[in-house]
Write a protein that holds these residues in place. Structure first.
Motif, short mmCIF file in Angstrom:
data_model
loop_
_atom_site.label_atom_id
_atom_site.label_comp_id
_atom_site.label_asym_id
_atom_site.label_seq_id
_atom_site.Cartn_x
_atom_site.Cartn_y
_atom_site.Cartn_z
N VAL A 21 11.52 -75.47 -140.03
CA VAL A 21 12.87 -74.95 -139.84
C VAL A 21 13.56 -75.71 -138.72
O VAL A 21 12.97 -75.94 -137.65
CB VAL A 21 12.84 -73.44 -139.51
CG1 VAL A 21 14.25 -72.90 -139.29
CG2 VAL A 21 12.15 -72.67 -140.63
N LEU A 22 14.82 -76.08 -138.93
CA LEU A 22 15.66 -76.71 -137.92
C LEU A 22 16.65 -75.69 -137.38
O LEU A 22 16.81 -74.59 -137.92
CB LEU A 22 16.46 -77.87 -138.52
CG LEU A 22 15.76 -78.86 -139.45
CD1 LEU A 22 16.78 -79.89 -139.92
CD2 LEU A 22 14.61 -79.53 -138.73
N GLY A 23 17.38 -76.09 -136.34
CA GLY A 23 18.44 -75.24 -135.83
C GLY A 23 19.53 -75.02 -136.85
O GLY A 23 20.26 -74.02 -136.78
N SER A 24 19.67 -75.93 -137.81
CA SER A 24 20.71 -75.80 -138.84
C SER A 24 20.20 -75.16 -140.12
O SER A 24 20.96 -74.99 -141.07
CB SER A 24 21.29 -77.19 -139.16
OG SER A 24 20.28 -78.09 -139.56
N SER A 62 21.72 -78.81 -145.59
CA SER A 62 21.88 -78.13 -144.31
C SER A 62 21.99 -79.12 -143.16
O SER A 62 22.38 -78.76 -142.05
CB SER A 62 20.70 -77.18 -144.06
OG SER A 62 19.49 -77.90 -143.95
N TRP A 63 21.66 -80.37 -143.42
CA TRP A 63 21.72 -81.41 -142.38
C TRP A 63 22.90 -82.34 -142.59
O TRP A 63 23.56 -82.75 -141.65
CB TRP A 63 20.41 -82.20 -142.36
CG TRP A 63 20.21 -83.02 -141.13
CD1 TRP A 63 19.59 -82.64 -139.96
CD2 TRP A 63 20.65 -84.37 -140.92
NE1 TRP A 63 19.62 -83.67 -139.05
CE2 TRP A 63 20.26 -84.74 -139.61
CE3 TRP A 63 21.32 -85.30 -141.70
CZ2 TRP A 63 20.52 -86.00 -139.08
CZ3 TRP A 63 21.60 -86.56 -141.17
CH2 TRP A 63 21.19 -86.91 -139.88
N ASN A 204 19.81 -79.61 -133.26
CA ASN A 204 20.46 -79.68 -134.58
C ASN A 204 21.77 -78.88 -134.60
O ASN A 204 22.00 -78.06 -135.48
CB ASN A 204 19.53 -79.22 -135.69
CG ASN A 204 18.41 -80.20 -135.97
OD1 ASN A 204 17.25 -79.91 -135.72
ND2 ASN A 204 18.75 -81.39 -136.47
N GLN A 205 22.60 -79.09 -133.58
CA GLN A 205 23.97 -78.57 -133.51
C GLN A 205 24.05 -77.07 -133.25
O GLN A 205 25.07 -76.44 -133.52
CB GLN A 205 24.75 -78.88 -134.80
CG GLN A 205 24.65 -80.32 -135.27
CD GLN A 205 25.42 -80.57 -136.54
OE1 GLN A 205 26.65 -80.51 -136.58
NE2 GLN A 205 24.70 -80.85 -137.62
N SER A 206 23.00 -76.45 -132.72
CA SER A 206 22.93 -74.99 -132.65
C SER A 206 23.36 -74.40 -131.30
O SER A 206 23.29 -73.18 -131.13
CB SER A 206 21.51 -74.52 -132.97
OG SER A 206 20.58 -75.03 -132.04
#
Length: 380
Positions: A21-24, A62-63, A204-206
């Motif tokens: 899981v990523l921040g996005s 999502s990326w 990741n932009q979070s």
């Protein structure tokens, strides 16, 4: 020279060995149903001499904005007609004509689709010339690439277990998701397990700049944190600049820099200390090297990454990064996160990958498996 006579495209829902899981958002997990939008696109080019080149890129909406459906359409309907007029050596001409047909707008146009084709062209060109891809690019300076473990967003015990399993890796990339308490716990947990190895945080932009300052205050005692990557939305370059003013950590740009032009703008605005170089977002191998040269000219350090590559793109990344001096071990996490790869011929020992030396990408693609596992896409 041998012209390209056939372009084939395959979509495969590649299975994951563990949840990531990523921040996005989520990338994949072992129990997830096959996701067409997040499938991997494989490209096979065949020349009139029967030489084959393979390319690969993952769709991860999502990326970035491309899906498996858009990538397949772009390659089959728009890029294939261009390729059938060229040889595998006409990489720059391919990109010029692709940019005319599909405008890049303010950055790269359909870079993941173009990167899949670009990798296949380099593979075929290397085989035709009888040399490895890195020789086509100017030659390697490194025979081996140390790898960085990718630790996904998760609960503290899951993070600890993953970090312990990654003891061979030379560094840790820790995904953070915008929750101050959970992110602090994850960073402290990995730092404890890492025992002095460098940590590379990836938001990741979070995050918002003010919240990231709070996180930095909480983890100030951890001296092994090397940098924080893309904490704010990719389109907000001024927020990246603000982050650099607020925190005492080097800031890396990733989603905010797809092209050399993107990076030049970020450098001019003092918005980054490091840049993450990826073949997929650059649109190909030489474009990735153009970003790297822009970084070096602007005093920005280099980080290397991929997008959970399945073997073909992993090998391509090794050829590119074998030419560069990296600030940290490369985060090429396909071998770590996937159940297995779709190629033979890669050598990875104790989290150190050997740069292939056989002609082309230097790997043998499992075409039978790709064909057997290919899925239909909705646009048909």
């Amino acid at each position: 020279m041998s012209r390209i006579t056939q372009v084939e495209v395959f979509a495969v829902a590649v299975p994951f060995a563990r949840r990531f899981v990523l921040g996005s958002g989520a990338v994949g997990s072992p129990d997830a149903a096959p996701d067409q939008a997040g499938a991997v696109i494989f490209v096979k080019l065949t020349t009139e001499d029967g030489v084959v080149g393979w390319g690969e890129q993952r769709a991860l909406p999502s990326w970035s904005y491309e899906t498996a459906e858009t990538m397949a359409v772009v390659i089959r309907r728009h890029l294939a007609p261009i390729l059938l007029e060229l040889t595998p050596f006409d990489v720059e001409l391919f990109h010029q004509r692709a940019a005319k047909r599909l405008s890049p707008a303010v950055s790269n146009g359909f870079p993941f689709a173009r990167a899949a084709v670009d990798v296949a062209m380099h593979d075929a060109a290397g085989k035709l010339a009888g040399v490895p891809v890195h020789a086509l690019l100017g030659g390697k300076i490194h025979d081996e690439i140390p790898l960085c473990s990718a630790i996904g967003v998760g609960d503290q015990e899951t993070v600890r277990e993953h970090a312990l399993q990654s003891s061979d890796y030379a560094g840790y990339k820790v995904k953070i998701g915008g929750d101050l308490d959970a992110d602090t716990a994850a960073i402290e947990t990995v730092a404890e397990v890492a025992d002095g190895k460098p940590l590379w945080l990836d938001a990741n932009q979070s995050y918002r700049p003010s919240a990231l300052k709070q996180l930095q205050d909480r983890i100030n005692h951890i001296r092994t944190v090397h940098c924080v990557e893309q904490p704010v939305p990719s389109t907000d370059t001024l927020a990246m600049q603000r982050v650099r003013e607020l925190i005492g950590l080097p800031v890396a740009i990733d989603e905010g820099s797809f092209s050399a032009q993107d990076l030049a703008r970020a450098i001019r605005l003092n918005a980054a200390d490091l840049v993450v170089v990826k073949v997929c977002k650059s649109g190909g191998l030489r474009n990735a090297l153009k970003t790297a040269q822009t970084a070096l000219a602007g005093g920005v350090e280099l980080l290397a990454s991929g997008l959970t590559d399945c073997g073909v793109a992993f090998a391509a990344a090794l050829h590119v990064f074998s030419q560069l001096e990296l600030a940290l071990p490369a985060e090429l996490n396909g071998p770590e996160l996937l159940t297995d790869l779709y190629v033979d011929g890669l050598s990875i020992t104790k989290a150190v990958a050997t740069v292939p030396t056989a002609p082309g990408l230097g790997v043998e693609v499992d075409e039978e498996r790709i064909r057997a596992e290919s899925i239909d896409l909705l646009y048909r």
